[in-house]
Design a protein around this motif. Structure first.
Motif, PDB file in Angstrom:
ATOM      1  N   SER A 130     -16.730 -32.120   2.002  1.00 23.17           N
ATOM      2  CA  SER A 130     -15.396 -32.593   2.380  1.00 23.17           C
ATOM      3  C   SER A 130     -15.513 -33.589   3.523  1.00 23.17           C
ATOM      4  N   LEU A 131     -14.481 -34.429   3.650  1.00 22.56           N
ATOM      5  CA  LEU A 131     -14.471 -35.378   4.768  1.00 22.56           C
ATOM      6  C   LEU A 131     -14.426 -34.647   6.099  1.00 22.56           C
ATOM      7  N   GLU A 132     -13.738 -33.493   6.147  1.00 22.39           N
ATOM      8  CA  GLU A 132     -13.686 -32.717   7.398  1.00 22.39           C
ATOM      9  C   GLU A 132     -15.073 -32.239   7.790  1.00 22.39           C
ATOM     10  N   ASN A 133     -15.858 -31.766   6.827  1.00 20.55           N
ATOM     11  CA  ASN A 133     -17.212 -31.324   7.139  1.00 20.55           C
ATOM     12  C   ASN A 133     -18.104 -32.490   7.553  1.00 20.55           C
ATOM     13  N   LEU A 134     -17.917 -33.645   6.896  1.00 24.85           N
ATOM     14  CA  LEU A 134     -18.676 -34.829   7.314  1.00 24.85           C
ATOM     15  C   LEU A 134     -18.309 -35.237   8.735  1.00 24.85           C
ATOM     16  N   ALA A 135     -17.016 -35.129   9.081  1.00 24.51           N
ATOM     17  CA  ALA A 135     -16.583 -35.469  10.440  1.00 24.51           C
ATOM     18  C   ALA A 135     -17.206 -34.516  11.454  1.00 24.51           C
ATOM     19  N   CYS A 136     -17.325 -33.245  11.105  1.00 24.31           N
ATOM     20  CA  CYS A 136     -17.974 -32.272  12.003  1.00 24.31           C
ATOM     21  C   CYS A 136     -19.450 -32.611  12.165  1.00 24.31           C
ATOM     22  N   PHE A 137     -20.113 -32.921  11.071  1.00 21.27           N
ATOM     23  CA  PHE A 137     -21.528 -33.305  11.136  1.00 21.27           C
ATOM     24  C   PHE A 137     -21.705 -34.532  12.026  1.00 21.27           C
ATOM     25  N   GLU A 138     -20.858 -35.539  11.857  1.00 22.33           N
ATOM     26  CA  GLU A 138     -20.987 -36.759  12.655  1.00 22.33           C
ATOM     27  C   GLU A 138     -20.743 -36.487  14.135  1.00 22.33           C
ATOM     28  N   ALA A 139     -19.746 -35.647  14.440  1.00 23.09           N
ATOM     29  CA  ALA A 139     -19.462 -35.322  15.841  1.00 23.09           C
ATOM     30  C   ALA A 139     -20.637 -34.580  16.475  1.00 23.09           C
ATOM     31  N   ALA A 140     -21.242 -33.631  15.739  1.00 23.31           N
ATOM     32  CA  ALA A 140     -22.395 -32.900  16.263  1.00 23.31           C
ATOM     33  C   ALA A 140     -23.581 -33.820  16.458  1.00 23.31           C
ATOM     34  N   ALA A 141     -23.787 -34.754  15.526  1.00 22.41           N
ATOM     35  CA  ALA A 141     -24.899 -35.692  15.641  1.00 22.41           C
ATOM     36  C   ALA A 141     -24.688 -36.654  16.800  1.00 22.41           C
TER      37      ALA A 141
ATOM     38  N   THR B 124     -19.018 -29.264  22.524  1.00 18.12           N
ATOM     39  CA  THR B 124     -18.353 -30.554  22.765  1.00 18.12           C
ATOM     40  C   THR B 124     -17.839 -31.147  21.459  1.00 18.12           C
ATOM     41  N   ALA B 125     -18.668 -31.039  20.419  1.00 15.10           N
ATOM     42  CA  ALA B 125     -18.270 -31.585  19.131  1.00 15.10           C
ATOM     43  C   ALA B 125     -17.075 -30.823  18.560  1.00 15.10           C
ATOM     44  N   ALA B 126     -17.067 -29.492  18.760  1.00 12.69           N
ATOM     45  CA  ALA B 126     -15.954 -28.687  18.263  1.00 12.69           C
ATOM     46  C   ALA B 126     -14.651 -29.110  18.923  1.00 12.69           C
TER      47      ALA B 126
ATOM     48  N   GLY C 100     -18.977 -24.107  13.686  1.00 13.11           N
ATOM     49  CA  GLY C 100     -20.272 -23.655  13.191  1.00 13.11           C
ATOM     50  C   GLY C 100     -20.232 -23.374  11.697  1.00 13.11           C
ATOM     51  N   GLN C 101     -19.103 -22.827  11.218  1.00 14.39           N
ATOM     52  CA  GLN C 101     -18.962 -22.547   9.791  1.00 14.39           C
ATOM     53  C   GLN C 101     -18.968 -23.840   8.979  1.00 14.39           C
ATOM     54  N   ARG C 102     -18.354 -24.888   9.514  1.00 19.72           N
ATOM     55  CA  ARG C 102     -18.329 -26.184   8.816  1.00 19.72           C
ATOM     56  C   ARG C 102     -19.745 -26.745   8.696  1.00 19.72           C
ATOM     57  N   ILE C 103     -20.511 -26.667   9.760  1.00 22.49           N
ATOM     58  CA  ILE C 103     -21.878 -27.168   9.723  1.00 22.49           C
ATOM     59  C   ILE C 103     -22.699 -26.349   8.723  1.00 22.49           C
TER      60      ILE C 103
ATOM     61  N   GLU D 193     -31.835 -28.936  14.276  1.00 23.59           N
ATOM     62  CA  GLU D 193     -32.709 -27.927  14.874  1.00 23.59           C
ATOM     63  C   GLU D 193     -31.983 -27.416  16.112  1.00 23.59           C
ATOM     64  N   ARG D 194     -31.659 -26.130  16.125  1.00 22.71           N
ATOM     65  CA  ARG D 194     -30.860 -25.565  17.205  1.00 22.71           C
ATOM     66  C   ARG D 194     -31.665 -24.512  17.965  1.00 22.71           C
ATOM     67  N   THR D 195     -31.691 -24.649  19.281  1.00 18.75           N
ATOM     68  CA  THR D 195     -32.254 -23.624  20.149  1.00 18.75           C
ATOM     69  C   THR D 195     -31.205 -23.284  21.192  1.00 18.75           C
ATOM     70  N   THR D 196     -31.513 -22.350  22.076  1.00 22.06           N
ATOM     71  CA  THR D 196     -30.548 -22.002  23.140  1.00 22.06           C
ATOM     72  C   THR D 196     -30.403 -23.123  24.150  1.00 22.06           C
ATOM     73  N   ARG D 197     -31.329 -24.068  24.117  1.00 22.46           N
ATOM     74  CA  ARG D 197     -31.304 -25.114  25.150  1.00 22.46           C
ATOM     75  C   ARG D 197     -30.906 -26.491  24.615  1.00 22.46           C
ATOM     76  N   ARG D 198     -31.104 -26.720  23.319  1.00 19.48           N
ATOM     77  CA  ARG D 198     -30.790 -28.071  22.830  1.00 19.48           C
ATOM     78  C   ARG D 198     -30.514 -28.062  21.332  1.00 19.48           C
ATOM     79  N   VAL D 199     -29.885 -29.195  20.892  1.00 23.13           N
ATOM     80  CA  VAL D 199     -29.617 -29.446  19.480  1.00 23.13           C
ATOM     81  C   VAL D 199     -30.231 -30.795  19.133  1.00 23.13           C
ATOM     82  N   GLN D 200     -30.978 -30.826  18.021  1.00 18.95           N
ATOM     83  CA  GLN D 200     -31.574 -32.075  17.557  1.00 18.95           C
ATOM     84  C   GLN D 200     -31.338 -32.235  16.055  1.00 18.95           C
ATOM     85  N   LEU D 201     -31.250 -33.465  15.630  1.00 13.34           N
ATOM     86  CA  LEU D 201     -31.166 -33.739  14.195  1.00 13.34           C
ATOM     87  C   LEU D 201     -32.534 -33.569  13.551  1.00 13.34           C
ATOM     88  N   THR D 202     -32.557 -32.968  12.378  1.00 12.49           N
ATOM     89  CA  THR D 202     -33.767 -32.931  11.583  1.00 12.49           C
ATOM     90  C   THR D 202     -33.976 -34.307  10.940  1.00 12.49           C
TER      91      THR D 202
END
Length: 297
Positions: free
Chosen positions: A5-16, A23-25, A36-39, A52-61
């Motif tokens: 869905s476009l909403e899920n794509l928007a969530c992905f883009e905000a997280a990226a 912050t993205a939420a 988190g459910q959308r991602i 790639e998610r850890t307690t300290r950072r988020v990175q794109l695969t």
């Protein structure tokens, strides 16, 4: 394939973009749990992690990095689609209009600039051809519409009436000095000029006076175009029925004269013809309105 869905794509883009799910939420006005459910949903559709998610950072695969430009492109196109739908400006459209050579050059071509200013959304391409050719091309969809006074019986065609077409039976003064033409019997002294052997123009006179058989012309010449007929009539090579708009100036200047002045010639109408199944009938009505505003010279 189930598309995201476009909403899920928007969530992905905000997280990226933020590399921070909280912050993205907030950016997309969702709770962290809903975000988190959308991602999770989009990753399940892709079949692999995008972050790639850890307690300290988020990175794109690597897959997330590859997907990000296309996701942004999809969102931009969706936004542009919505903006276009909400815009009061008409969407651009192109039409191919078929017309006879003489009418197109004397009337439609001089009006192209005005039509563009009046209908800036419309790009009008022209095709020149004989009346039967125009009707064939309407049926095979190589032209979208045509201006013609030709008759047709196909129920698949519809039309908007434009202007009345009137006719005049004419000859040059030079020819009439040699041979008069004041009665139908005088046809035996003259050559009739017309488009083809069906005499489509002369019939506007003959059918009002008992039929073609009443006129026994000495000769016939078929020349294919009204413009060619007019040139030959002016040169004294024959007589012809021609559209009044083609010969009005020459009649006023005395370069041509009307024949059988008491005869009443049939009249016809120019029409904008299009296929009945064409969903753009409203556009053709607007184009016809613009053409009616331009008198035929």
């Amino acid at each position: 394939m189930l598309l995201p869905s476009l909403e899920n794509l928007a969530c992905f883009e905000a997280a990226a973009r933020t590399l921070n799910f909280r912050t993205a939420a907030r950016a997309v006005a969702l709770s962290p749990a809903a975000f988190g459910q959308r991602i999770k949903q989009i990753e399940e559709q892709v079949g692999a992690p995008l972050f790639e998610r850890t307690t300290r950072r988020v990175q794109l695969t690597p897959l997330g990095l590859a997907m990000l430009p296309r996701a942004r492109q999809c969102l931009a196109i969706a936004e542009d689609c919505l903006r276009t739908a909400m815009s009061p400006a008409p969407a651009p459209v192109e039409l191919t209009l078929g017309t006879r050579f003489e009418l197109g050059m004397s009337w439609i071509v001089p009006q192209l600039g005005k039509l563009t200013r009046r209908r800036p959304e419309l790009t009008l391409h022209l095709y020149f051809g004989a009346s039967d050719d125009l009707l064939r091309r309407l049926h095979d969809r190589s032209v979208d519409c045509a201006v013609t006074s030709a008759r047709w019986s196909a129920a698949s065609l519809a039309a908007e009436t434009l202007h009345e077409e009137r006719y005049a039976f004419v000859a040059s003064p030079r020819l009439l000095q040699r041979e008069e033409f004041t009665r139908p019997e005088h046809a035996s002294r003259h050559c009739l000029l017309d488009i083809d052997a069906t005499m489509p123009l002369f019939r506007y006179l003959a059918d009002q006076m008992g039929g073609v058989g009443r006129f026994a012309f000495a000769r016939h010449r078929w020349v294919g175009l009204g413009a060619a007929m007019k040139t030959l009539v002016l040169a004294g090579e024959g007589v012809a029925v021609l559209p009044l708009h083609m010969v009005a100036a020459e009649l006023r200047a005395g370069k041509l004269r009307r024949l059988l002045r008491s005869a009443v010639l049939a009249r016809d109408h120019f029409r904008l013809v299009y296929r009945r199944d064409d969903p753009r009938s409203a556009l053709y009505a607007k184009l016809a309105e613009s053409l009616r505003a331009a008198p035929i010279q």
